[in-house]
Design an enzyme around this catalytic site. Structure first.
Site, PDB file in Angstrom:
ATOM      1  N   GLY A  65       0.902  -1.128  -0.059  1.00 27.67           N
ATOM      2  CA  GLY A  65      -0.086   0.135   0.016  1.00 27.67           C
ATOM      3  C   GLY A  65       0.874   1.326   0.050  1.00 27.67           C
ATOM      4  O   GLY A  65       1.575   1.375   1.041  1.00 27.67           O
ATOM      5  N   ALA A  66       0.985   2.029  -1.235  1.00 24.72           N
ATOM      6  CA  ALA A  66       1.563   2.827  -1.211  1.00 24.72           C
ATOM      7  C   ALA A  66       1.295   4.462  -1.188  1.00 24.72           C
ATOM      8  O   ALA A  66       1.369   5.415  -1.786  1.00 24.72           O
ATOM      9  CB  ALA A  66       2.679   3.053  -2.458  1.00 24.72           C
TER      10      ALA A  66
ATOM     11  N   GLY B 210       1.628   4.383   3.956  1.00 25.41           N
ATOM     12  CA  GLY B 210       2.849   3.591   3.265  1.00 25.41           C
ATOM     13  C   GLY B 210       3.860   4.295   2.887  1.00 25.41           C
ATOM     14  O   GLY B 210       5.008   4.069   3.116  1.00 25.41           O
TER      15      GLY B 210
ATOM     16  N   ARG C 172     -14.602   3.206  11.935  1.00 25.54           N
ATOM     17  CA  ARG C 172     -13.393   2.176  11.577  1.00 25.54           C
ATOM     18  C   ARG C 172     -14.221   1.016  11.125  1.00 25.54           C
ATOM     19  O   ARG C 172     -13.789   0.076  10.417  1.00 25.54           O
ATOM     20  CB  ARG C 172     -12.394   1.938  12.599  1.00 25.54           C
ATOM     21  CG  ARG C 172     -11.641   3.121  12.864  1.00 25.54           C
ATOM     22  CD  ARG C 172     -10.719   2.894  14.025  1.00 25.54           C
ATOM     23  NE  ARG C 172      -9.568   4.018  14.221  1.00 25.54           N
ATOM     24  CZ  ARG C 172      -9.951   4.871  15.022  1.00 25.54           C
ATOM     25  NH1 ARG C 172     -10.968   4.992  16.031  1.00 25.54           N
ATOM     26  NH2 ARG C 172      -8.896   5.800  15.178  1.00 25.54           N
TER      27      ARG C 172
ATOM     28  N   VAL D 128      -1.647  -2.113   9.636  1.00 27.92           N
ATOM     29  CA  VAL D 128      -2.136  -0.642   9.892  1.00 27.92           C
ATOM     30  C   VAL D 128      -3.532  -0.719   9.448  1.00 27.92           C
ATOM     31  O   VAL D 128      -4.035   0.201   9.931  1.00 27.92           O
ATOM     32  CB  VAL D 128      -0.930   0.264   9.138  1.00 27.92           C
ATOM     33  CG1 VAL D 128      -1.374   1.644   9.665  1.00 27.92           C
ATOM     34  CG2 VAL D 128       0.441  -0.084   9.644  1.00 27.92           C
ATOM     35  N   THR D 129      -3.891  -1.334   8.551  1.00 32.76           N
ATOM     36  CA  THR D 129      -5.248  -0.988   7.894  1.00 32.76           C
ATOM     37  C   THR D 129      -6.290  -1.173   9.064  1.00 32.76           C
ATOM     38  O   THR D 129      -6.155  -2.032   9.854  1.00 32.76           O
ATOM     39  CB  THR D 129      -5.533  -2.221   6.887  1.00 32.76           C
ATOM     40  OG1 THR D 129      -4.319  -2.138   5.951  1.00 32.76           O
ATOM     41  CG2 THR D 129      -6.847  -2.020   6.143  1.00 32.76           C
TER      42      THR D 129
ATOM     43  N   ARG E 270      -0.528  10.464  20.481  1.00 35.39           N
ATOM     44  CA  ARG E 270      -1.293  11.576  20.711  1.00 35.39           C
ATOM     45  C   ARG E 270      -1.520  11.884  22.053  1.00 35.39           C
ATOM     46  O   ARG E 270      -1.446  13.400  22.523  1.00 35.39           O
ATOM     47  CB  ARG E 270      -2.692  10.956  20.073  1.00 35.39           C
ATOM     48  CG  ARG E 270      -2.528  10.875  18.544  1.00 35.39           C
ATOM     49  CD  ARG E 270      -3.853  10.452  17.987  1.00 35.39           C
ATOM     50  NE  ARG E 270      -3.842  10.847  16.486  1.00 35.39           N
ATOM     51  CZ  ARG E 270      -4.267   9.682  15.510  1.00 35.39           C
ATOM     52  NH1 ARG E 270      -5.283   8.801  16.090  1.00 35.39           N
ATOM     53  NH2 ARG E 270      -4.014   9.853  14.357  1.00 35.39           N
TER      54      ARG E 270
ATOM     55  N   HIS F  10      -8.291  -0.261  19.207  1.00 39.78           N
ATOM     56  CA  HIS F  10      -8.148   0.761  18.261  1.00 39.78           C
ATOM     57  C   HIS F  10      -9.573   1.600  17.742  1.00 39.78           C
ATOM     58  O   HIS F  10     -10.076   1.513  16.762  1.00 39.78           O
ATOM     59  CB  HIS F  10      -7.100   0.700  17.153  1.00 39.78           C
ATOM     60  CG  HIS F  10      -6.835   1.992  16.412  1.00 39.78           C
ATOM     61  ND1 HIS F  10      -6.308   2.955  16.829  1.00 39.78           N
ATOM     62  CD2 HIS F  10      -6.694   2.410  15.090  1.00 39.78           C
ATOM     63  CE1 HIS F  10      -6.155   4.023  16.280  1.00 39.78           C
ATOM     64  NE2 HIS F  10      -6.541   3.616  15.103  1.00 39.78           N
TER      65      HIS F  10
HETATM   66  O1  TXD Z   1      -3.370   3.648  13.853  1.00 39.17           O
HETATM   67  C1  TXD Z   1      -3.713   2.965  12.596  1.00 39.17           C
HETATM   68  N1  TXD Z   1      -3.590   1.730  12.653  1.00 39.17           N
HETATM   69  C2  TXD Z   1      -4.005   3.819  11.477  1.00 39.17           C
HETATM   70  C3  TXD Z   1      -4.692   3.111  10.354  1.00 39.17           C
HETATM   71  C4  TXD Z   1      -3.482   5.014  11.250  1.00 39.17           C
HETATM   72  C5  TXD Z   1      -3.758   5.893  10.162  1.00 39.17           C
HETATM   73  C6  TXD Z   1      -4.465   5.038   9.281  1.00 39.17           C
HETATM   74  N2  TXD Z   1      -5.103   3.818   9.371  1.00 39.17           N
HETATM   75  C7  TXD Z   1      -5.615   3.050   8.154  1.00 39.17           C
HETATM   76  O2  TXD Z   1      -4.501   2.415   7.130  1.00 39.17           O
HETATM   77  C8  TXD Z   1      -6.661   3.609   7.278  1.00 39.17           C
HETATM   78  O3  TXD Z   1      -7.852   3.639   7.853  1.00 39.17           O
HETATM   79  C9  TXD Z   1      -6.632   2.662   6.102  1.00 39.17           C
HETATM   80  O4  TXD Z   1      -7.448   1.622   6.344  1.00 39.17           O
HETATM   81  C10 TXD Z   1      -5.087   2.225   6.008  1.00 39.17           C
HETATM   82  C11 TXD Z   1      -4.234   3.100   4.941  1.00 39.17           C
HETATM   83  O5  TXD Z   1      -4.478   4.457   4.891  1.00 39.17           O
HETATM   84  P1  TXD Z   1      -3.806   5.542   3.957  1.00 39.17           P
HETATM   85  O6  TXD Z   1      -4.170   6.911   4.556  1.00 39.17           O
HETATM   86  O7  TXD Z   1      -2.320   5.345   3.760  1.00 39.17           O
HETATM   87  O8  TXD Z   1      -4.983   5.301   2.710  1.00 39.17           O
HETATM   88  P2  TXD Z   1      -4.491   5.496   1.237  1.00 39.17           P
HETATM   89  O9  TXD Z   1      -3.598   6.669   1.114  1.00 39.17           O
HETATM   90  O10 TXD Z   1      -6.103   5.447   0.415  1.00 39.17           O
HETATM   91  O11 TXD Z   1      -3.552   4.275   0.601  1.00 39.17           O
HETATM   92  C12 TXD Z   1      -4.103   3.027   0.652  1.00 39.17           C
HETATM   93  C13 TXD Z   1      -3.327   2.498  -0.532  1.00 39.17           C
HETATM   94  C14 TXD Z   1      -3.658   3.050  -1.924  1.00 39.17           C
HETATM   95  O12 TXD Z   1      -2.627   3.335  -2.548  1.00 39.17           O
HETATM   96  C15 TXD Z   1      -4.349   1.653  -2.605  1.00 39.17           C
HETATM   97  O13 TXD Z   1      -3.959   1.848  -4.099  1.00 39.17           O
HETATM   98  C16 TXD Z   1      -3.780   0.548  -1.793  1.00 39.17           C
HETATM   99  O14 TXD Z   1      -3.739   0.786  -0.503  1.00 39.17           O
HETATM  100  N3  TXD Z   1      -4.442  -0.459  -2.302  1.00 39.17           N
HETATM  101  C17 TXD Z   1      -3.786  -1.972  -2.266  1.00 39.17           C
HETATM  102  N4  TXD Z   1      -2.548  -1.941  -2.111  1.00 39.17           N
HETATM  103  C18 TXD Z   1      -2.197  -3.501  -2.352  1.00 39.17           C
HETATM  104  N5  TXD Z   1      -3.027  -4.295  -2.451  1.00 39.17           N
HETATM  105  C19 TXD Z   1      -4.548  -4.158  -2.600  1.00 39.17           C
HETATM  106  N6  TXD Z   1      -5.250  -5.037  -3.021  1.00 39.17           N
HETATM  107  C20 TXD Z   1      -4.828  -2.884  -2.442  1.00 39.17           C
HETATM  108  N7  TXD Z   1      -6.040  -1.950  -2.461  1.00 39.17           N
HETATM  109  C21 TXD Z   1      -5.836  -0.827  -2.050  1.00 39.17           C
END
Ligand code: TXD
Length: 317
Positions: free
Chosen positions: A14-15, A19, A93, A123-124, A156, A180
């Protein structure tokens, strides 16, 4: 010529916001090389190239590879999973559950194939439930699958206490346990500023507000940003866990770990304190709680268990 990634390295799945920022922090702290994977074509490659082009200015000698191929994560020491959708304003969430469960299952089946010896940091969101799902989907031992949330929630709380007392955040010790979500447990009874108990420094009503702001910390940022959720502090938090594992520090962090009787809970993933080292979770450490904090832990655990049941129904249907 593409530069070869050197061992040990971290794969970030996940970039997106969290990420890519995690990758940046790992590189710029000089911890190790990184493989950045995403399903979106060109995006991880573009971010990786941008990060490599920052290296001459930042002065580090780490490397990053952006990829859409799971073969590239082979040999990763740690896999950080940030793939999924973030919360939108007003979304809990838990609303994310079914959407992200599909993604986590797909990612974990690939980790199992391509990086079978790795430690996995989820992290998701919803965090505790996705970590439980990752444990099931990888089939890895529980010490190799855990989640990041407590380091962030604690950071925090430390910041809010520091702000209230006019101190620098590193002078504050605090800990947030539990799931969480809205029922997380800020453990004020164990929190200190410059070694003094914060309960003796901050009046109870103000401390209650700090605890609530901590529980709402993610939502506060979601509401301000309008699109997406927090990523700078989450990335710092992941990076701190990565460092403890890579350097085998055995430092105690609040993490979402598999509990085996601690706090009267078992057979589930939950926010507790644990030592992180080369084996991943080296040991879950139980800390003393007040009666009220223990009751809050029970309420939070009940909610996480409901989420796990919901997930299992979803998987069956
Ligand atoms: O404390 C914590 N655990 C958290 C959790 C703090 C902050 C964010 N938190 C969660 O992390 C948030 O609720 C999301 O579930 C994830 C990722 O958050 P982010 O802000 O990085 O989301 P983005 O910017 O949308 O990035 C998600 C990326 C995006 O580039 C998609 O193309 C990719 O995930 N994605 C995938 N990558 C690989 N494989 C699959 N199947 C896939 N689907 C989407």
């Amino acid at each position: 010529m593409t530069l070869k990634i050197r061992n040990p390295f971290v794969a970030v799945i996940g970039a997106g916001q969290v990420g890519a920022t995690t990758a940046q922090r790992i590189l710029e702290k000089g911890l190790c090389d990184v493989v950045l994977f995403d399903v979106v074509e060109g995006m991880p490659q573009g971010k990786a190239l941008d990060l490599m082009e920052a290296a001459p200015v930042e002065g580090h000698d780490r490397r990053i590879l952006g990829t859409n191929q799971y073969q590239d994560i082979a040999g990763a020491e740690i896999v950080v999973v940030t793939a999924g959708l973030p919360r939108k304003p007003g979304m809990t969430r838990e609303d994310l559950l079914s959407l992200n469960a599909k993604i986590i299952k797909d990612v974990c089946s690939n980790i199992k194939i391509h990086a079978p010896n790795s430690k996995v940091i989820i992290v998701t969101n919803p965090l505790d439930i996705m970590t439980h799902l990752a444990f099931k989907a990888t089939g890895f031992a529980a010490n190799r699958v855990f989640g990041m949330a407590g380091v962030l929630d604690t950071a925090r709380m430390r910041y809010f206490i520091a702000e209230r007392l006019g101190l620098v955040p590193r002078e504050i010790d605090a800990v947030v346990l539990g799931g969480h979500g809205d029922l997380m447990v800020p453990v004020s009874s164990q929190s200190k500023a410059q070694g003094k108990l914060i309960q003796e420094l901050i009046p109870a009503d103000e401390l209650a507000k700090i605890e609530q702001r901590t529980r709402d910390g993610g939502a506060e940022i979601v509401a301000l940003l309008k699109t997406g959720s927090a990523f700078y502090a989450p990335a710092s938090s992941v990076c701190d866990m990565v460092k403890s594992i890579l350097k085998n520090e055995k430092k105690v962090h609040p993490v979402c770990a598999f509990v085996t009787g601690q706090y009267g809970l078992e057979n589930m993933y939950f926010g507790v304190t644990a030592q992180l080292g080369a084996n991943g979770i080296e040991r879950v450490v139980e800390i003393p709680l007040s009666a009220d904090e223990k009751a809050q832990m029970d309420r939070s655990a009940k909610k996480v268990k409901q989420g796990i049941d919901e997930l299992e129904n979803l998987i069956r249907s």
